[in-house]
Design a protein around this motif. Sequence first.
Motif, PDB file in Angstrom:
ATOM      1  N   PRO A  44     -15.400  31.982  20.871  1.00  0.00           N
ATOM      2  CA  PRO A  44     -15.984  33.041  20.039  1.00  0.00           C
ATOM      3  C   PRO A  44     -17.410  33.318  20.473  1.00  0.00           C
ATOM      4  O   PRO A  44     -18.109  32.448  20.981  1.00  0.00           O
ATOM      5  CB  PRO A  44     -15.918  32.447  18.621  1.00  0.00           C
ATOM      6  CG  PRO A  44     -15.881  30.969  18.835  1.00  0.00           C
ATOM      7  CD  PRO A  44     -15.109  30.753  20.115  1.00  0.00           C
ATOM      8  N   ASP A  45     -17.841  34.553  20.281  1.00  0.00           N
ATOM      9  CA  ASP A  45     -19.186  34.958  20.655  1.00  0.00           C
ATOM     10  C   ASP A  45     -20.138  34.605  19.522  1.00  0.00           C
ATOM     11  O   ASP A  45     -20.131  35.233  18.472  1.00  0.00           O
ATOM     12  CB  ASP A  45     -19.220  36.470  20.932  1.00  0.00           C
ATOM     13  CG  ASP A  45     -20.568  36.914  21.460  1.00  0.00           C
ATOM     14  OD1 ASP A  45     -21.415  36.034  21.698  1.00  0.00           O
ATOM     15  OD2 ASP A  45     -20.761  38.127  21.632  1.00  0.00           O
ATOM     16  N   HIS A  46     -20.946  33.554  19.770  1.00  0.00           N
ATOM     17  CA  HIS A  46     -21.897  33.134  18.741  1.00  0.00           C
ATOM     18  C   HIS A  46     -23.275  33.724  18.976  1.00  0.00           C
ATOM     19  O   HIS A  46     -24.223  33.348  18.313  1.00  0.00           O
ATOM     20  CB  HIS A  46     -22.008  31.607  18.717  1.00  0.00           C
ATOM     21  CG  HIS A  46     -20.718  30.948  18.365  1.00  0.00           C
ATOM     22  ND1 HIS A  46     -20.081  31.145  17.158  1.00  0.00           N
ATOM     23  CD2 HIS A  46     -19.927  30.097  19.068  1.00  0.00           C
ATOM     24  CE1 HIS A  46     -18.963  30.419  17.121  1.00  0.00           C
ATOM     25  NE2 HIS A  46     -18.849  29.781  18.269  1.00  0.00           N
ATOM     26  N   THR A  47     -23.394  34.635  19.942  1.00  0.00           N
ATOM     27  CA  THR A  47     -24.694  35.234  20.213  1.00  0.00           C
ATOM     28  C   THR A  47     -25.080  36.152  19.062  1.00  0.00           C
ATOM     29  O   THR A  47     -24.314  37.041  18.697  1.00  0.00           O
ATOM     30  CB  THR A  47     -24.658  36.052  21.512  1.00  0.00           C
ATOM     31  OG1 THR A  47     -24.209  35.202  22.559  1.00  0.00           O
ATOM     32  CG2 THR A  47     -26.043  36.587  21.854  1.00  0.00           C
ATOM     33  N   PRO A  48     -26.253  35.965  18.435  1.00  0.00           N
ATOM     34  CA  PRO A  48     -26.640  36.845  17.316  1.00  0.00           C
ATOM     35  C   PRO A  48     -26.805  38.273  17.784  1.00  0.00           C
ATOM     36  O   PRO A  48     -27.235  38.527  18.899  1.00  0.00           O
ATOM     37  CB  PRO A  48     -27.986  36.248  16.858  1.00  0.00           C
ATOM     38  CG  PRO A  48     -28.493  35.485  18.035  1.00  0.00           C
ATOM     39  CD  PRO A  48     -27.274  34.980  18.747  1.00  0.00           C
ATOM     40  N   ASP A  49     -26.425  39.213  16.929  1.00  0.00           N
ATOM     41  CA  ASP A  49     -26.524  40.617  17.287  1.00  0.00           C
ATOM     42  C   ASP A  49     -27.955  41.017  17.556  1.00  0.00           C
ATOM     43  O   ASP A  49     -28.234  41.879  18.368  1.00  0.00           O
ATOM     44  CB  ASP A  49     -25.943  41.488  16.175  1.00  0.00           C
ATOM     45  CG  ASP A  49     -24.447  41.328  16.088  1.00  0.00           C
ATOM     46  OD1 ASP A  49     -23.856  40.922  17.105  1.00  0.00           O
ATOM     47  OD2 ASP A  49     -23.881  41.590  15.022  1.00  0.00           O
ATOM     48  N   ALA A 586     -31.698  54.593  22.074  1.00  0.00           N
ATOM     49  CA  ALA A 586     -30.426  54.135  22.637  1.00  0.00           C
ATOM     50  C   ALA A 586     -29.252  54.649  21.810  1.00  0.00           C
ATOM     51  O   ALA A 586     -28.254  55.155  22.341  1.00  0.00           O
ATOM     52  CB  ALA A 586     -30.400  52.611  22.711  1.00  0.00           C
ATOM     53  N   VAL A 587     -29.361  54.520  20.482  1.00  0.00           N
ATOM     54  CA  VAL A 587     -28.279  54.983  19.605  1.00  0.00           C
ATOM     55  C   VAL A 587     -28.151  56.496  19.678  1.00  0.00           C
ATOM     56  O   VAL A 587     -27.037  57.042  19.720  1.00  0.00           O
ATOM     57  CB  VAL A 587     -28.529  54.508  18.165  1.00  0.00           C
ATOM     58  CG1 VAL A 587     -27.508  55.141  17.214  1.00  0.00           C
ATOM     59  CG2 VAL A 587     -28.435  52.990  18.089  1.00  0.00           C
ATOM     60  N   GLU A 588     -29.276  57.206  19.696  1.00  0.00           N
ATOM     61  CA  GLU A 588     -29.217  58.660  19.796  1.00  0.00           C
ATOM     62  C   GLU A 588     -28.478  59.099  21.058  1.00  0.00           C
ATOM     63  O   GLU A 588     -27.599  59.977  21.019  1.00  0.00           O
ATOM     64  CB  GLU A 588     -30.635  59.242  19.792  1.00  0.00           C
ATOM     65  CG  GLU A 588     -31.311  59.234  18.439  1.00  0.00           C
ATOM     66  CD  GLU A 588     -32.699  59.849  18.511  1.00  0.00           C
ATOM     67  OE1 GLU A 588     -33.151  60.149  19.641  1.00  0.00           O
ATOM     68  OE2 GLU A 588     -33.323  60.035  17.459  1.00  0.00           O
ATOM     69  N   GLY A 604     -18.281  51.850  25.058  1.00  0.00           N
ATOM     70  CA  GLY A 604     -19.442  51.176  24.490  1.00  0.00           C
ATOM     71  C   GLY A 604     -19.177  49.731  24.132  1.00  0.00           C
ATOM     72  O   GLY A 604     -20.091  48.897  24.141  1.00  0.00           O
ATOM     73  N   ASN A 605     -17.920  49.386  23.819  1.00  0.00           N
ATOM     74  CA  ASN A 605     -17.584  47.996  23.507  1.00  0.00           C
ATOM     75  C   ASN A 605     -17.551  47.116  24.746  1.00  0.00           C
ATOM     76  O   ASN A 605     -17.518  45.883  24.633  1.00  0.00           O
ATOM     77  CB  ASN A 605     -16.224  47.928  22.798  1.00  0.00           C
ATOM     78  CG  ASN A 605     -16.274  48.576  21.427  1.00  0.00           C
ATOM     79  OD1 ASN A 605     -17.122  48.250  20.619  1.00  0.00           O
ATOM     80  ND2 ASN A 605     -15.365  49.504  21.177  1.00  0.00           N
ATOM     81  N   LEU A 613     -25.401  47.181  19.786  1.00  0.00           N
ATOM     82  CA  LEU A 613     -25.835  48.181  18.812  1.00  0.00           C
ATOM     83  C   LEU A 613     -24.678  48.611  17.907  1.00  0.00           C
ATOM     84  O   LEU A 613     -24.862  48.867  16.715  1.00  0.00           O
ATOM     85  CB  LEU A 613     -26.412  49.394  19.537  1.00  0.00           C
ATOM     86  CG  LEU A 613     -27.625  49.113  20.443  1.00  0.00           C
ATOM     87  CD1 LEU A 613     -28.063  50.381  21.165  1.00  0.00           C
ATOM     88  CD2 LEU A 613     -28.766  48.533  19.643  1.00  0.00           C
ATOM     89  N   ILE A 614     -23.472  48.712  18.480  1.00  0.00           N
ATOM     90  CA  ILE A 614     -22.301  49.091  17.664  1.00  0.00           C
ATOM     91  C   ILE A 614     -22.078  48.067  16.560  1.00  0.00           C
ATOM     92  O   ILE A 614     -21.825  48.411  15.401  1.00  0.00           O
ATOM     93  CB  ILE A 614     -21.053  49.227  18.559  1.00  0.00           C
ATOM     94  CG1 ILE A 614     -21.216  50.402  19.533  1.00  0.00           C
ATOM     95  CG2 ILE A 614     -19.801  49.401  17.713  1.00  0.00           C
ATOM     96  CD1 ILE A 614     -20.089  50.518  20.527  1.00  0.00           C
ATOM     97  N   LYS A 615     -22.181  46.781  16.892  1.00  0.00           N
ATOM     98  CA  LYS A 615     -21.982  45.723  15.894  1.00  0.00           C
ATOM     99  C   LYS A 615     -23.132  45.700  14.892  1.00  0.00           C
ATOM    100  O   LYS A 615     -22.913  45.556  13.682  1.00  0.00           O
ATOM    101  CB  LYS A 615     -21.876  44.369  16.596  1.00  0.00           C
ATOM    102  CG  LYS A 615     -20.645  44.198  17.460  1.00  0.00           C
ATOM    103  CD  LYS A 615     -20.686  42.858  18.176  1.00  0.00           C
ATOM    104  CE  LYS A 615     -19.505  42.699  19.131  1.00  0.00           C
ATOM    105  NZ  LYS A 615     -19.581  41.422  19.883  1.00  0.00           N
ATOM    106  N   LYS A 616     -24.347  45.839  15.401  1.00  0.00           N
ATOM    107  CA  LYS A 616     -25.513  45.706  14.533  1.00  0.00           C
ATOM    108  C   LYS A 616     -25.557  46.796  13.478  1.00  0.00           C
ATOM    109  O   LYS A 616     -25.863  46.542  12.300  1.00  0.00           O
ATOM    110  CB  LYS A 616     -26.784  45.731  15.372  1.00  0.00           C
ATOM    111  CG  LYS A 616     -28.063  45.599  14.567  1.00  0.00           C
ATOM    112  CD  LYS A 616     -29.277  45.528  15.485  1.00  0.00           C
ATOM    113  CE  LYS A 616     -30.561  45.394  14.674  1.00  0.00           C
ATOM    114  NZ  LYS A 616     -31.762  45.301  15.537  1.00  0.00           N
TER     115      LYS A 616
END
Length: 623
Positions: A44-49, A586-588, A604-605, A613-616
């Motif tokens: 599992p990806d434990h890297t914080p967003d 970036a989101v724009e 983007g995934n 950014l999608i997750k955050k």
Amino acid sequence: MRRTFLLICFAVSAAASSSCTAIARMEARSLVRDSVSIAIQIPPDHTPDSAAHLLPETLDADTLTIVNEDGKRVHFMKATMDSTGTLHASVPLNPVVVTARFKNIPERNGRIRLAFDINVPEKMLNRQWQIRIVPHAVLKNDTLELEPLYITGSEYRKRQLRGYELYRRFLASIITDSTLLFHSGPLEAFIERNFPEAAALRTDSSFVDSSRITGLYGISFTEARQHFSKKALISRNNRKKNNLQHKFFQLVKAPVADEGIRLDTLSVQDDGDFTFSYVEDFKTRADLKKIDILIDGGIYCQGELLHKFPLSDAVTFYVSSFSTFAEDIDRYVTKIIERRMEFNTTASINFRPGAYTIDGSYMSNQAELEYIRSIISDILTSKEFIADSIIITASCSPEGSPDMNSYLAKRRAHSISGYLDSLGVRTSEKHIPGNWDKLKLLVISDSAVKDKTGIMTMLNDAPSGQKEHLLSSHPEYPYIRSSLYPLLREVDFKFHLHRKDMVKDTVHTTELDTVYRKGVQALKNRNYAEALKILGGYRDINSAVAFLAMDYNASAMNILEDLPVSAGRDYLLAVCHSRIGNEKLAVECYINAVKQDKSLFFRGNLDPEISRLIKKYSIVIQN
């Protein structure tokens, strides 16, 4: 690939026996019966967003507000969507661990980094066993065997070391002191009686050839040594020496693998299972879209295979590469074709001192004349060009008088002109009595000339008639005369040509830019360093991709901002802004890219710069 091994000793509560017994075999068979196997999975990806978890727990800690193209404010936050399509702020829940079989991974700087877990159930951990696990990577049509893992039980290791100890004792039993292989007492007494001269040299360091010594009764020294030798002991000792390899494998049934230690993360789960976090870097390949990882191996008891693991199901890594944004476009360059053309070449045709006739056998003249003949032949047979004129300029070295040098240069030019006439080519002649300009260039470029300043002053300031006289008084003149003067005796050929069937003086034509095409191909082949070297100066989408792939984000952004708006351009800008920490822009850019091309939402995934950014902000694109 170099094979290295991880060696891990562990102790478990299972009962031990003195050898690989029937109990160990039964336990191995029970693994097959109970379908116990080694699992490979993606961790599992434990890297914080983001670093937002360090901020106070406020509602807007992970909220982003942007203004879209319609001028409306759009808010993004960690949220969930209900069945009506309404977003609700959510509280993170403890994750449920799911065994993952695939993952999207980015390719960066031409490399791919894979991480997967290898899990060994507790039931497989037996102190009498060694578990050998071999991962395999399938890249397109190639299968690479990665570095294996060895998990070694404590009893298994104890027997390994016991085997080495037995082999050490065997080596120690081999007699290396030759005096122990003879009956030394009787032999010394015999030598005292029959070889008194040899006995007298006992403490002498001089070399004595024992095969040439003969005793009182005609018995040689060698024969005496053989008579008093312990023949059975020598024979047994020689058999041991000749049996080293066989004895090693007889006593050490499971040699310790000592080629190195794999430095990766190691952890043991609470339930007693053994988990190894395997990390491997790969250099990218052209059109590499996925990598499959599989494992096999077996359980061994004292080097004997008890159970072979079948090849596991694959864990698949899907590779995302910026090379997919490369545009297959062609560039063209304008080329100006001149009707008339000049072509120059030089031949070092040497003449004997004071002579002006061509001698093909003198120095390298034969090769130089062959070179000139080949050029003349190419021009005469050319389907594109016609020769208008050929001008010959002959020069000579300046050691003689100016009048003599002028005469020699003129006669030498005339001699070469006559030679070309014999080949069917009409020429005109020029001559240079003393080629001082060429000598200046030679002096400046020759590292063996030390006083360049003094010599250049003479050549620049002195009148032509006095240059040679002044130069001859310089300490370096012998070197200049012997090494540089011969290079002045050369012949320059200037060919004036025009193109057949061409009326206008110039024609402009457009040709494919093959250099640019080579750069685009390098980009597609993911040879980013080569692509950047070629495309860096073009300032288009392909050069921006090359900069971005090599992590030169500022250069990529500088190019992208000047390009027309497009889905690919805006997506790459989103990656640039995300890398430098400007999340709002970036989101724009990402939203604008997806509006132009819906498929980029799924893309983007694949890229961590965007998926973060999608997750955050729980970005959802609605139609």
